[in-house]
Design a protein around this motif. Sequence first.
Motif, mmCIF file in Angstrom:
data_model
loop_
_atom_site.group_PDB
_atom_site.id
_atom_site.type_symbol
_atom_site.label_atom_id
_atom_site.label_comp_id
_atom_site.label_asym_id
_atom_site.label_seq_id
_atom_site.Cartn_x
_atom_site.Cartn_y
_atom_site.Cartn_z
ATOM 1 N N PHE A 609 0.841 -1.200 0.000
ATOM 2 C CA PHE A 609 0.000 0.000 0.000
ATOM 3 C C PHE A 609 0.875 1.248 0.000
ATOM 4 O O PHE A 609 1.859 1.325 0.732
ATOM 5 C CB PHE A 609 -0.899 -0.008 1.237
ATOM 6 N N ARG A 611 0.483 5.798 -1.074
ATOM 7 C CA ARG A 611 -0.217 6.927 -1.692
ATOM 8 C C ARG A 611 0.671 7.511 -2.782
ATOM 9 O O ARG A 611 1.892 7.535 -2.633
ATOM 10 C CB ARG A 611 -0.572 7.994 -0.664
ATOM 11 N N ASP A 634 -9.634 14.052 -8.534
ATOM 12 C CA ASP A 634 -9.633 13.196 -7.342
ATOM 13 C C ASP A 634 -9.215 14.044 -6.138
ATOM 14 O O ASP A 634 -8.024 14.239 -5.874
ATOM 15 C CB ASP A 634 -8.663 12.025 -7.533
ATOM 16 N N THR A 640 -13.272 8.115 -2.725
ATOM 17 C CA THR A 640 -11.891 7.604 -2.734
ATOM 18 C C THR A 640 -11.692 6.662 -3.914
ATOM 19 O O THR A 640 -12.513 5.776 -4.164
ATOM 20 C CB THR A 640 -11.594 6.870 -1.424
ATOM 21 N N MET A 642 -8.785 4.208 -6.280
ATOM 22 C CA MET A 642 -7.618 3.353 -6.100
ATOM 23 C C MET A 642 -7.111 2.876 -7.446
ATOM 24 O O MET A 642 -7.893 2.553 -8.340
ATOM 25 C CB MET A 642 -7.993 2.149 -5.226
ATOM 26 N N TRP A 665 -10.426 -0.920 2.763
ATOM 27 C CA TRP A 665 -9.074 -0.989 3.326
ATOM 28 C C TRP A 665 -9.018 -0.044 4.524
ATOM 29 O O TRP A 665 -9.363 1.121 4.428
ATOM 30 C CB TRP A 665 -8.017 -0.592 2.280
ATOM 31 N N ALA A 670 -12.940 2.173 -1.348
ATOM 32 C CA ALA A 670 -12.307 2.821 -2.495
ATOM 33 C C ALA A 670 -12.709 2.077 -3.760
ATOM 34 O O ALA A 670 -12.922 0.859 -3.749
ATOM 35 C CB ALA A 670 -10.792 2.825 -2.349
ATOM 36 N N TYR A 693 -2.526 1.671 -4.943
ATOM 37 C CA TYR A 693 -2.172 3.081 -4.761
ATOM 38 C C TYR A 693 -3.447 3.861 -4.456
ATOM 39 O O TYR A 693 -4.497 3.658 -5.090
ATOM 40 C CB TYR A 693 -1.544 3.658 -6.028
ATOM 41 N N ILE A 694 -3.365 4.766 -3.480
ATOM 42 C CA ILE A 694 -4.460 5.665 -3.126
ATOM 43 C C ILE A 694 -4.054 7.079 -3.539
ATOM 44 O O ILE A 694 -2.880 7.456 -3.443
ATOM 45 C CB ILE A 694 -4.768 5.609 -1.624
ATOM 46 N N SER A 695 -5.029 7.847 -3.966
ATOM 47 C CA SER A 695 -4.742 9.196 -4.438
ATOM 48 C C SER A 695 -4.075 10.038 -3.357
ATOM 49 O O SER A 695 -4.546 10.106 -2.216
ATOM 50 C CB SER A 695 -6.036 9.879 -4.887
ATOM 51 N N GLN A 698 -6.152 12.768 -1.756
ATOM 52 C CA GLN A 698 -7.252 12.375 -0.892
ATOM 53 C C GLN A 698 -6.773 11.965 0.505
ATOM 54 O O GLN A 698 -7.561 11.452 1.296
ATOM 55 C CB GLN A 698 -8.031 11.229 -1.537
#
Length: 880
Positions: A609, A611, A634, A640, A642, A665, A670, A693-695, A698
């Motif tokens: 994980f 960002r 985003d 959210t 992903m 998560w 997401a 990957y998360i923005s 965000q």
Amino acid sequence: MSALRRVAGGVRALLHKGAGDRELDEELRSFAQHSADDKLRAGMDRPTAMRAARVEMGSMAAIKDDVRDTGWESTMESLGQDVRYGLRALRKSPGFAAVAVLTLALGIGANSAIFTVMNAVLLRPLPYGNHGRLMMLWGDNHATGSHRDYASMPTFEALRARSQTLAGVAAVSPQWTVILKDQAEPQRVTAYFVSPNFPQVLGVTPQLGRFFTPEENVPGREAAIVISHSFWQQQLQGDPNVLGRTLTFDIGPARVVGVMPAGFQYRDDVQLWVPLEANPILADSRRRTVVRFLTLVGAAKPGLGLDQVQREMSGIAAQLAAEHPDTNAGWGINVVSLRDEVSGKVKPALLVLLAAVGLVLLIACANVAGLLLTRAAARQREIAVRRALGAGRTRLLRQFITESVLLAFLGGGAGLLLAKWGMSLLQTLIPPSIASAGTARIDWQVLAFTAAISLLCGIGFGIAPALGMGANLHDSLRSAGRAAGSTLKSRLRSSLVIGEMALSVMLLVAAGLLIRSFFSLLEVDPGFRPDHLLTLQVMVPSGPEYDAKYAKPEQRVQAYREMFQRIESIPGVTAAGAATRLPMLGTLTTKLQVEGRNVPPGQEPEVEFRRASSGYFRTMGIPTLQGRTFNDSDRLNTATVMVINQEAAKRVWPGEDPIGKRVNWGGSWATVIGVVGDVRQFGLDAAAAPEVYISFDQGPPSNPLLVIRSASDPASLAAAVRAAIREQEPGMGIYGVETMESVVSATVAPRRVNTMLMATFAGLALLLAAVGVYGLLSYAVTQRTAEIGVRVALGAAQRDVFRLVMGSAGRLALLGLAIGIAGALAASRLLRSVLFGVSPADPLTFVIVPLVLIVVAFLASYLPARRAARIDPVVALRAE
């Protein structure tokens, strides 16, 4: 006495004038001088001692008694005479001594250097009081097959309360980075968050002060910290009043209560030890959730071993799985000794290198044995005289071995100098996780090892010339030993040639496999473009004066966007982005709960994980395979989103389209919007893991890692990037500036050094083998001069003689190659653990190596064969 005079007269009659007479006179004078020296030490005056010595030289019985006397004092005195005589003999042949000592120095020095590293890594006790009882307690994830996973805080507390085999269990967080804010410029400091019983479990005591107590391991209060000796000396200038001093970090103020001993480290060379409760992950609000982020180290009770501890840990794990199936089902505990944990990865490489230098030493010994065989032939008259005077074969053997051991110890001494010189390179083989990395030094153990192998080598190659001593005294005196023992000597020479070729094949095959493996590793696609890429980490300043600018997430988002714009406006910069972790620079995992699926507790898919900003994928050169990546739409107030990698798509949604699917998560939902290429996050030799990957916009972090792509050398942009960031915010922390190519290169550095060393040893072995084969064949041609002269006199053409010598050498070389290939096929299987992308029986390697050695053997044989073909029969027969 009359009998001895007749023997001496016969000796003089049989030997030629000139050199033979001088050698005999010198030998007799040497014996007389030894006897006179003994009498001088006994109290005689010099004229009386010399007369008595000359009288004794006429007594055969006296000589025999001296040779055969087995009393301790007589033996030591005789040994001293052998040593003195051996030193004089080496002084008279400085060229021979220099070549032999240099050859042995290369072989013994290489062995001593590798043993020095092995001693520090594998043999010397770890620098902890409880070193023999320390064990790592890893989470064993049955669902993923990961046997070295992190543990949770509840698991740590359960083990501490229930274990009866462990004297103590300590918890350690992964290495953490905090920012020291007391300096003119914020500095990055590495830290471990540990439980208060950490030093007791290891068996260490702070050099100054104390460790923090359980009462100080409380969240929400000023932390009590312990600092490293190097941090005290360098960052705090050795402040004598350091105890009680308060330092300001990004995690809050901290009071120094202790200083660890100089050189102390545990797995990583960190600078701070901080109470576990101060770790940001371990907030009270998440105390009862399963956050697996701890490594556990335990000390077994005296008398208990790893098996007993493992049985108990398996039982406790089963209890926890039954009591808490939602969090512990499918989890076990894997117990590994701390010694194996810190040295397990480097151990195979060191063993391979030790085997390699062992082969080099054997080849060096074979070379010296060949030199001694040649020298023994030149000393045949001396041997004959000694035997005529009554010296037995045992005494002569002792003399030869004494001289050989002297050579070996001289080579060992020179080898230690080479070993000390090479230690700086070998230190790079030791991973930072090994606490004794900085202590690889030449100590008494290394000296004892060097002395032992020197002694064994000296005895080993000293026997070869002694075995070739002529058995017939009359023949030895008549022909200086040319005929005596010729069959045995010929067999010894042949055996040495075959042995050198076989050993060279084995070493060259190993080196070839490692070289092929290393280049296979370099050809691996990391999943991104490391060229022209600069990386650095920034830390948003904290404190009352900065909270109004950066405390809120939307403020940090705006600050980062402005930072990217400033950086991208620098001439030469083509793109910029950021992420919470970069490839090969750290990892963090999370579990995914897929919408619409009922998965048993503990068996949810686990993924990497991080960002990432909207420009991260373009800057890194990570391809978009499906859907889209992040963009300006985003934001914090939107749903959210992903992005996943290809491996995550295969494992979580096999055979399905993941776009539009939803996952939970960490308590948040997401939606998957895109699929990108796989990135090898743990090194080029590790397969890509499933990753999400998360923005970045965000949930902007306070200490992102920036990536900046340039059109030219990225290192040249470092100053301009620093200036742009400081222009925006002078208090922004900037550290870890390096190119991505250097990051990737660091991950393959151990393999590079290992391969380079193997290639060096293989080249050295090839050179020694070529020189040795050439020397032995040249000597063989010299010994066969008369035979060749007869063949030529009877009509043999030059090509026939050339073919005769080359054919004889070729048969020996082919036999050595066959033995070496068989040995290499058997031994190469041991290399499996250190190879990448190459089979231990790689056909290309097993074809190229024999061809190279055939060429080398041909070149080494060509000159002796050519010289043999040009022998003048008249000169050869006259010499005989």
